[in-house]
Motif scaffolding. Sequence first.
Motif, PDB file in Angstrom:
ATOM      1  N   GLN A  32       0.849  -1.188   0.000  1.00  0.00           N
ATOM      2  CA  GLN A  32       0.000   0.000   0.000  1.00  0.00           C
ATOM      3  C   GLN A  32       0.885   1.238   0.000  1.00  0.00           C
ATOM      4  O   GLN A  32       1.887   1.294   0.713  1.00  0.00           O
ATOM      5  CB  GLN A  32      -0.907   0.006   1.231  1.00  0.00           C
ATOM      6  N   THR A  34       0.740   5.707  -0.304  1.00  0.00           N
ATOM      7  CA  THR A  34       0.001   6.965  -0.386  1.00  0.00           C
ATOM      8  C   THR A  34       0.879   8.051  -0.994  1.00  0.00           C
ATOM      9  O   THR A  34       2.098   8.037  -0.835  1.00  0.00           O
ATOM     10  CB  THR A  34      -0.478   7.434   1.004  1.00  0.00           C
ATOM     11  N   SER A  35       0.242   8.979  -1.697  1.00  0.00           N
ATOM     12  CA  SER A  35       0.965  10.112  -2.274  1.00  0.00           C
ATOM     13  C   SER A  35      -0.005  11.267  -2.477  1.00  0.00           C
ATOM     14  O   SER A  35      -1.125  11.062  -2.972  1.00  0.00           O
ATOM     15  CB  SER A  35       1.595   9.734  -3.616  1.00  0.00           C
ATOM     16  N   ALA A  41      -7.821   7.004  -5.775  1.00  0.00           N
ATOM     17  CA  ALA A  41      -7.269   5.705  -5.387  1.00  0.00           C
ATOM     18  C   ALA A  41      -7.392   4.712  -6.540  1.00  0.00           C
ATOM     19  O   ALA A  41      -8.339   4.759  -7.333  1.00  0.00           O
ATOM     20  CB  ALA A  41      -7.984   5.172  -4.157  1.00  0.00           C
ATOM     21  N   LYS A 280      -3.127   5.259  -2.975  1.00  0.00           N
ATOM     22  CA  LYS A 280      -4.175   6.119  -2.422  1.00  0.00           C
ATOM     23  C   LYS A 280      -3.669   7.555  -2.286  1.00  0.00           C
ATOM     24  O   LYS A 280      -2.509   7.776  -1.939  1.00  0.00           O
ATOM     25  CB  LYS A 280      -4.613   5.609  -1.044  1.00  0.00           C
ATOM     26  N   PRO A 281      -4.537   8.539  -2.548  1.00  0.00           N
ATOM     27  CA  PRO A 281      -4.138   9.929  -2.287  1.00  0.00           C
ATOM     28  C   PRO A 281      -4.023  10.165  -0.793  1.00  0.00           C
ATOM     29  O   PRO A 281      -4.771   9.601   0.002  1.00  0.00           O
ATOM     30  CB  PRO A 281      -5.275  10.753  -2.906  1.00  0.00           C
ATOM     31  N   GLY A 282      -3.076  10.987  -0.409  1.00  0.00           N
ATOM     32  CA  GLY A 282      -2.895  11.274   1.008  1.00  0.00           C
ATOM     33  C   GLY A 282      -1.506  11.810   1.268  1.00  0.00           C
ATOM     34  O   GLY A 282      -0.611  11.676   0.434  1.00  0.00           O
ATOM     35  N   LYS A 284       2.187  12.166   2.435  1.00  0.00           N
ATOM     36  CA  LYS A 284       3.266  11.206   2.547  1.00  0.00           C
ATOM     37  C   LYS A 284       3.846  11.261   3.957  1.00  0.00           C
ATOM     38  O   LYS A 284       4.195  12.320   4.466  1.00  0.00           O
ATOM     39  CB  LYS A 284       4.352  11.512   1.519  1.00  0.00           C
ATOM     40  N   HIS A 288       4.387   5.792   4.274  1.00  0.00           N
ATOM     41  CA  HIS A 288       3.604   6.005   3.067  1.00  0.00           C
ATOM     42  C   HIS A 288       3.632   4.813   2.129  1.00  0.00           C
ATOM     43  O   HIS A 288       2.800   4.685   1.235  1.00  0.00           O
ATOM     44  CB  HIS A 288       4.083   7.251   2.326  1.00  0.00           C
TER      45      HIS A 288
END
Length: 295
Positions: A32, A34-35, A41, A280-282, A284, A288
């Motif tokens: 998984q 995130t960035s 997603a 997934k967007p989010g 860092k 992450h």
Amino acid sequence: MQILWVFAVLLIMAACLIVYHDTHYFHVVRYQMTSPKLAKALRVVVLADLHDTRYGDHNEKLSAKVKELSPDLILIAGDMVTSCKHPDFSGAEDLICGLAEKFPVYYGMGNHESRLASDEEENHQFEGYQQKLSRAGVVFLQNESTVLEEYNIALHGLELEKEYYQRRGKNPLLPDYMTEKFGKASPHMFHLLIAHHPQFFPQYADWHADLTVSGHVHGGIVRLPLLGGVVSTAFRLFPKYDGGLFIQGNSVMVISRGLGSHTIPFRMFNPGECVVIDLKPGEKTDGHICKTGEI
């Protein structure tokens, strides 16, 4: 003495069972990431190094598992076929064409595909393979890029020249190699790179690839506790980039341990891998990117 012989026979039988299992079965490995660059997603399945292996007569077992995972995108990180005198493309064709009916498939070239494409005797067969997959909707990225606007992803497929796969010596990528192939990496997009050969991860990271997916090393063929993969496909002992997750600065590389083998069908403590990456967007953070499980 007799007890030692019995123990030796049992050990050999156990080793044979392990090798049989690891050359006939695969498992799913999950990651998984995130960035903040991602707009939406998505789930990515990575397939690599099938080398004509069949999980079922028409690869229906592998196909069923991928469909069960319901990816938004399938990335092929090379060497789905094997370069040889009389290549058999049917196992890879059955799998990939079937998956392309349901999912977007992007194909990055491995050294075996590149070798077949450049071979005077076999290139017409490989062209037929490419044409069949292209008609099914598969997109080949041979030093080409495409933008997935829905996700704010720039997707790149790197095809290295044959000198970078030499077993003797090590040819480094020049500092501007990646820029010459793909231009400068935009700081506003998520750059997803399909690069079959993981050895050049420092150069991919310097170019600012956010995520690189690779294969090629087959997990080191035999894996040992604490030591990892024993030998690379270039016959180098204990390769640094053997399989799994690697991080350099803001760049991440996930290496598939591959789904098959060639020449000598041998894998030990190293079953085939179908890799799943949930993006997934989010913001860092230190966590992450992480491995989230195996099934």
